[in-house]
Design a protein around this motif. Structure first.
Motif, short mmCIF file in Angstrom:
data_model
loop_
_atom_site.label_atom_id
_atom_site.label_comp_id
_atom_site.label_asym_id
_atom_site.label_seq_id
_atom_site.Cartn_x
_atom_site.Cartn_y
_atom_site.Cartn_z
N VAL A 37 0.83 -1.20 0.00
CA VAL A 37 0.00 0.00 0.00
C VAL A 37 0.87 1.25 0.00
O VAL A 37 1.87 1.33 0.71
N THR A 38 0.47 2.22 -0.82
CA THR A 38 1.08 3.55 -0.79
C THR A 38 0.01 4.51 -0.30
O THR A 38 -1.14 4.44 -0.74
N SER A 39 0.37 5.40 0.62
CA SER A 39 -0.59 6.36 1.13
C SER A 39 -0.19 7.78 0.73
O SER A 39 0.98 8.15 0.84
N ALA A 40 -1.17 8.54 0.26
CA ALA A 40 -0.96 9.96 -0.03
C ALA A 40 -1.31 10.80 1.19
O ALA A 40 -1.22 12.01 1.14
N GLY A 41 -1.74 10.15 2.27
CA GLY A 41 -2.04 10.84 3.51
C GLY A 41 -3.46 11.37 3.57
O GLY A 41 -4.29 11.09 2.71
N GLU A 42 -3.70 12.16 4.60
CA GLU A 42 -5.01 12.78 4.83
C GLU A 42 -5.25 13.84 3.76
O GLU A 42 -4.43 14.75 3.59
N ILE A 43 -6.38 13.73 3.06
CA ILE A 43 -6.66 14.66 1.96
C ILE A 43 -7.82 15.60 2.30
O ILE A 43 -8.33 16.30 1.42
N GLY A 44 -8.25 15.61 3.54
CA GLY A 44 -9.35 16.47 3.95
C GLY A 44 -10.67 15.75 4.08
O GLY A 44 -11.53 16.14 4.85
N THR A 45 -10.85 14.68 3.30
CA THR A 45 -12.07 13.88 3.37
C THR A 45 -11.78 12.46 3.82
O THR A 45 -12.67 11.63 3.84
N GLY A 46 -10.53 12.19 4.13
CA GLY A 46 -10.11 10.86 4.53
C GLY A 46 -8.68 10.62 4.09
O GLY A 46 -8.00 11.53 3.62
N VAL A 47 -8.23 9.40 4.24
CA VAL A 47 -6.86 9.03 3.87
C VAL A 47 -6.88 8.35 2.51
O VAL A 47 -7.58 7.36 2.31
N ARG A 48 -6.13 8.90 1.56
CA ARG A 48 -6.03 8.33 0.22
C ARG A 48 -4.97 7.24 0.23
O ARG A 48 -3.83 7.46 0.65
N ARG A 49 -5.37 6.03 -0.23
CA ARG A 49 -4.44 4.91 -0.36
C ARG A 49 -4.48 4.41 -1.79
O ARG A 49 -5.51 4.43 -2.44
N ILE A 50 -3.33 3.92 -2.26
CA ILE A 50 -3.21 3.35 -3.60
C ILE A 50 -2.59 1.97 -3.44
O ILE A 50 -1.50 1.83 -2.85
N ILE A 51 -3.29 0.95 -3.95
CA ILE A 51 -2.83 -0.43 -3.80
C ILE A 51 -2.64 -1.02 -5.20
O ILE A 51 -3.61 -1.20 -5.94
N PRO A 52 -1.39 -1.31 -5.59
CA PRO A 52 -1.15 -1.83 -6.94
C PRO A 52 -1.74 -3.24 -7.12
O PRO A 52 -1.72 -4.06 -6.20
N ILE A 53 -2.24 -3.47 -8.30
CA ILE A 53 -2.72 -4.80 -8.70
C ILE A 53 -1.63 -5.39 -9.57
O ILE A 53 -1.29 -4.83 -10.62
N ILE A 54 -1.06 -6.51 -9.12
CA ILE A 54 0.17 -7.03 -9.75
C ILE A 54 -0.02 -8.36 -10.47
O ILE A 54 0.96 -8.97 -10.90
#
Length: 153
Positions: free
Chosen positions: A20-37
């Motif tokens: 998981v990669t997190s872009a952190g708190e974006i004001g409406t929640g925590v943005r996460r990016i999970i690669p599909i491999i």
């Protein structure tokens, strides 16, 4: 009267996931990016391999409601490429969601995880994927997400 809504199991997607990669708190929640491999697709009318690109883009709301939007593709055993956009939500008791985040096993029946996948392809054999609505029930595991896709009849 309108036609009765029924569903029929279509296939299962097992999507292997990376860290998981997190872009952190974006004001409406925590943005996460999970690669599909990678992964596989198995069913009566469609079988294939999940291609090793794409990702699940999530926002974890303050109440732990997780909004998901996965974009990826799979190649069928007969060479067709199918693009997938799969939106949904995952929600459950906070302690169990925390266990999932840590990669610990959780009984999938205790977590509400439902999605609405949409498909695109130019392959005639799989046009039916674009001509129907689909809903899915999913389960998150440490290294994969398993999605049982059902066709709405």
């Amino acid at each position: 009267m309108t036609p009765e809504i029924r569903t029929r199991y279509a296939f299962t997607v097992t999507a292997l996931i990376g860290p998981v990669t997190s872009a952190g708190e974006i004001g409406t929640g925590v943005r996460r990016i999970i690669p599909i491999i990678g992964g596989e697709v198995k069913g009566e009318k469609v079988n294939g391999t999940v291609l090793a690109f794409g990702a699940d883009f999530q926002i974890i709301r303050p109440n732990e409601l997780i909004e998901l939007e996965a974009k990826y593709a799979f190649e069928t055993d007969d060479g067709a490429v199918v693009y997938v956009e799969n939106k949904g939500i995952r929600f459950g008791p906070v302690d169990l969601l925390q266990k999932l985040k840590r990669g610990e096993p959780v009984d999938p029946n205790l977590i509400y995880f439902r999605t609405v996948p949409k498909f695109e392809t130019g392959a005639e054999n799989y046009r039916w994927l674009m001509e129907h609505i689909f809903i899915a029930s999913a389960a998150r595991h440490a290294d994969r997400v398993v999605i049982d896709v059902h066709q709405v009849l």
